[in-house]
Design an enzyme around this catalytic site. Sequence first.
Site, PDB file in Angstrom:
ATOM      1  N   LYS A  84       1.109  -1.047  -0.238  1.00 13.62           N
ATOM      2  CA  LYS A  84       0.207  -0.252   0.098  1.00 13.62           C
ATOM      3  C   LYS A  84       0.277   1.198   0.188  1.00 13.62           C
ATOM      4  O   LYS A  84       1.767   1.083   0.538  1.00 13.62           O
ATOM      5  CB  LYS A  84      -1.230  -0.042   1.292  1.00 13.62           C
ATOM      6  CG  LYS A  84      -1.656   0.889   1.163  1.00 13.62           C
ATOM      7  CD  LYS A  84      -3.438  -0.341   0.655  1.00 13.62           C
ATOM      8  CE  LYS A  84      -4.538   1.123   0.472  1.00 13.62           C
ATOM      9  NZ  LYS A  84      -5.457  -0.076   0.021  1.00 13.62           N
ATOM     10  N   GLY A 184     -25.202   2.315   1.157  1.00 11.87           N
ATOM     11  CA  GLY A 184     -24.017   2.845   0.809  1.00 11.87           C
ATOM     12  C   GLY A 184     -24.205   2.725  -0.609  1.00 11.87           C
ATOM     13  O   GLY A 184     -23.426   1.187  -1.191  1.00 11.87           O
ATOM     14  N   VAL A 185     -24.711   3.395  -1.646  1.00 14.72           N
ATOM     15  CA  VAL A 185     -24.830   3.256  -3.581  1.00 14.72           C
ATOM     16  C   VAL A 185     -24.004   4.550  -4.258  1.00 14.72           C
ATOM     17  O   VAL A 185     -24.097   5.139  -4.480  1.00 14.72           O
ATOM     18  CB  VAL A 185     -26.386   3.395  -3.102  1.00 14.72           C
ATOM     19  CG1 VAL A 185     -26.885   1.869  -2.948  1.00 14.72           C
ATOM     20  CG2 VAL A 185     -26.493   4.198  -3.040  1.00 14.72           C
ATOM     21  N   GLY A 186     -22.663   4.074  -4.286  1.00 19.40           N
ATOM     22  CA  GLY A 186     -21.787   4.562  -4.455  1.00 19.40           C
ATOM     23  C   GLY A 186     -21.095   3.516  -5.557  1.00 19.40           C
ATOM     24  O   GLY A 186     -22.425   3.176  -6.797  1.00 19.40           O
ATOM     25  N   HIS A 187     -19.999   3.968  -5.880  1.00 18.60           N
ATOM     26  CA  HIS A 187     -19.735   2.499  -7.131  1.00 18.60           C
ATOM     27  C   HIS A 187     -20.037   1.216  -6.984  1.00 18.60           C
ATOM     28  O   HIS A 187     -21.294   0.728  -7.663  1.00 18.60           O
ATOM     29  CB  HIS A 187     -17.890   2.751  -7.142  1.00 18.60           C
ATOM     30  CG  HIS A 187     -17.946   4.402  -7.638  1.00 18.60           C
ATOM     31  ND1 HIS A 187     -17.288   5.273  -6.532  1.00 18.60           N
ATOM     32  CD2 HIS A 187     -17.462   4.512  -9.202  1.00 18.60           C
ATOM     33  CE1 HIS A 187     -17.038   6.060  -7.784  1.00 18.60           C
ATOM     34  NE2 HIS A 187     -17.069   6.045  -9.075  1.00 18.60           N
ATOM     35  N   VAL A 188     -19.328   1.132  -5.880  1.00 23.76           N
ATOM     36  CA  VAL A 188     -19.749  -0.473  -5.724  1.00 23.76           C
ATOM     37  C   VAL A 188     -21.567  -0.736  -5.308  1.00 23.76           C
ATOM     38  O   VAL A 188     -22.464  -1.246  -6.144  1.00 23.76           O
ATOM     39  CB  VAL A 188     -19.306  -1.225  -5.130  1.00 23.76           C
ATOM     40  CG1 VAL A 188     -19.650  -2.819  -4.636  1.00 23.76           C
ATOM     41  CG2 VAL A 188     -17.448  -1.248  -4.843  1.00 23.76           C
TER      42      VAL A 188
HETATM   43  P1  NAD Z   1     -17.384   5.250  -3.550  1.00 26.84           P
HETATM   44  O1  NAD Z   1     -17.291   6.229  -2.549  1.00 26.84           O
HETATM   45  O2  NAD Z   1     -18.499   5.437  -4.522  1.00 26.84           O
HETATM   46  O3  NAD Z   1     -19.847   4.692  -2.552  1.00 26.84           O
HETATM   47  C1  NAD Z   1     -19.918   5.566  -0.981  1.00 26.84           C
HETATM   48  C2  NAD Z   1     -20.670   5.737  -0.857  1.00 26.84           C
HETATM   49  O4  NAD Z   1     -20.588   5.588   0.540  1.00 26.84           O
HETATM   50  C3  NAD Z   1     -21.079   7.470  -1.043  1.00 26.84           C
HETATM   51  O5  NAD Z   1     -21.988   6.996  -2.173  1.00 26.84           O
HETATM   52  C4  NAD Z   1     -21.189   8.103   0.123  1.00 26.84           C
HETATM   53  O6  NAD Z   1     -22.161   9.144  -0.311  1.00 26.84           O
HETATM   54  C5  NAD Z   1     -21.807   6.667   0.695  1.00 26.84           C
HETATM   55  N1  NAD Z   1     -20.946   6.917   2.432  1.00 26.84           N
HETATM   56  C6  NAD Z   1     -20.623   7.288   3.058  1.00 26.84           C
HETATM   57  N2  NAD Z   1     -20.675   7.502   4.408  1.00 26.84           N
HETATM   58  C7  NAD Z   1     -21.976   6.828   4.315  1.00 26.84           C
HETATM   59  C8  NAD Z   1     -22.837   6.325   5.530  1.00 26.84           C
HETATM   60  N3  NAD Z   1     -22.133   7.067   6.880  1.00 26.84           N
HETATM   61  N4  NAD Z   1     -24.088   6.027   5.442  1.00 26.84           N
HETATM   62  C9  NAD Z   1     -24.264   5.734   4.313  1.00 26.84           C
HETATM   63  N5  NAD Z   1     -24.155   5.830   3.087  1.00 26.84           N
HETATM   64  C10 NAD Z   1     -22.514   6.454   3.491  1.00 26.84           C
HETATM   65  O7  NAD Z   1     -16.461   4.135  -2.705  1.00 26.84           O
HETATM   66  P2  NAD Z   1     -16.961   2.060  -3.837  1.00 26.84           P
HETATM   67  O8  NAD Z   1     -15.810   2.583  -4.541  1.00 26.84           O
HETATM   68  O9  NAD Z   1     -18.872   1.971  -4.248  1.00 26.84           O
HETATM   69  O10 NAD Z   1     -16.465   1.245  -2.505  1.00 26.84           O
HETATM   70  C11 NAD Z   1     -17.399   1.590  -0.961  1.00 26.84           C
HETATM   71  C12 NAD Z   1     -16.538   0.224   0.115  1.00 26.84           C
HETATM   72  O11 NAD Z   1     -16.604  -0.595  -0.536  1.00 26.84           O
HETATM   73  C13 NAD Z   1     -15.875   0.685   0.178  1.00 26.84           C
HETATM   74  O12 NAD Z   1     -15.570   0.504   1.613  1.00 26.84           O
HETATM   75  C14 NAD Z   1     -14.415   0.067  -0.369  1.00 26.84           C
HETATM   76  O13 NAD Z   1     -13.578   0.519   0.363  1.00 26.84           O
HETATM   77  C15 NAD Z   1     -14.876  -1.109   0.166  1.00 26.84           C
HETATM   78  N6  NAD Z   1     -13.844  -1.970  -1.376  1.00 26.84           N
HETATM   79  C16 NAD Z   1     -14.701  -1.461  -3.144  1.00 26.84           C
HETATM   80  C17 NAD Z   1     -13.914  -1.945  -3.929  1.00 26.84           C
HETATM   81  C18 NAD Z   1     -14.080  -1.402  -5.538  1.00 26.84           C
HETATM   82  O14 NAD Z   1     -14.242  -2.040  -6.580  1.00 26.84           O
HETATM   83  N7  NAD Z   1     -14.656   0.059  -5.926  1.00 26.84           N
HETATM   84  C19 NAD Z   1     -13.011  -2.936  -4.312  1.00 26.84           C
HETATM   85  C20 NAD Z   1     -13.243  -3.595  -2.155  1.00 26.84           C
HETATM   86  C21 NAD Z   1     -13.471  -2.685  -1.470  1.00 26.84           C
END
Ligand code: NAD
Length: 376
Positions: A84, A184-188
């Site tokens: 990392k 949490g409905v971000g990317h994943v």
């Molecule tokens: P992202 O930033 O796109 O989405 C995160 C979402 O969570 C956002 O929409 C944000 O508004 C929301 N959020 C923040 N605080 C919150 C809360 N207290 N309550 C509800 N929603 C909240 O991130 P991502 O890429 O979708 O990743 C999500 C999680 O999965 C992270 O923990 C990340 O480390 C993990 N992860 C992601 C990947 C990947 O491929 N992107 C791979 C492994 C693990």
Amino acid sequence: MDAHGAVTELMNARGHEQVVFVADAPSGLRAVIAVHSTALGPSLGGIRFWRYPSERDAVVDVLRLSEAMSLKAAAAGLDQGGGKAVVLVDDPDAPRTDALLRAVGRAIDDLGGRYIAAEDVGATPHDMDVIASATPWVTGLDGPGGSGDPSPMTAYGVVQAMGTVLDELDGDASLEGKRVVVDGVGHVGTHLARLLAAAGARVAVADVNADRVDAVVHEIGAEAVCVDDVLEEECDVLAPCALGCAVNEKSIPRLRCRAVCGAANNQLAEPDDDDALAARGILYAPDFVVNAGGIINLAEEFVGYDRENAERRTAKIAGTLRRVFEVAREEGLPPGRAAEHMARLRIAEEGAGRRFRPGDPAPWTNGEPLRSLRPS
Ligand code: NAD
């Protein structure tokens, strides 16, 4: 991880191979790269741009995160280790200069492939492109040979894991009619909600960002639930997909789910939360097993990226999780500890005494020295 003690003591306590402090006066770069283990192959992990209260906090974070990457790669059956990088910045949202980013790239390049970088919190695609102009040891880029955004594959892996969870609970892996709450409905989370709806699940979603909730509700007809009470929603599976530590001393007594299975990293605030979930009869699918689709997708670049192959390997998360539940039963351990035990055992047995050096063949190069991952 105990934050006290000298850096080398902290490294020895958790088995880290190498920590590199990077400073570049002309660009103002301050960064730390940690290689936890290269026993199974070159280390892989993201570059995080973050504002740390102190340099010590940055070191503790990079040590913790790099170790977690070793466990994730080992559990996913990948021939690679964990690393990392953290870049200390005043404002993670402010644009970075190209000079600083190129200095990050040179530092990664100096490690000759012992650390292979990817995007992490705070990094933008532009940052990664500039870093990649200074070193070939970067994955997850768009363009030829790159695997691009890992989140669809991560979501796909979570769905596979959920099948195993439901099978463990009910003897039936089908998602049809099951209520799944995606926190949490971000990317994943957005991709996950889509896949769950397509599989016939009753999907409920929450996010601090109301626009994101609206978009998912509009697109797939999901139910919106209040973000303040999301953990108390009665459901078959709670899928934490926001930040870490959603499962903690305070939230565990309030949970009304039968299982926790989501994408977020570090879902448990404390290792003992694993026991507390088990005591409440809630099945925990260990986060680093469930969310490995992203790293599996990146690793596919090493052998020439092919999406179907990446998907095939990600589907194996279902079987890995099944084995975790079996070991948990056999050893009388909660699932998180069982998964960690399995990952450490693989590193100790398959990687015993091994360490990757620049110019060495990687496990996937058929005896050839590891060269640039990207087609020239
Ligand atoms: P992202 O930033 O796109 O989405 C995160 C979402 O969570 C956002 O929409 C944000 O508004 C929301 N959020 C923040 N605080 C919150 C809360 N207290 N309550 C509800 N929603 C909240 O991130 P991502 O890429 O979708 O990743 C999500 C999680 O999965 C992270 O923990 C990340 O480390 C993990 N992860 C992601 C990947 C990947 O491929 N992107 C791979 C492994 C693990």
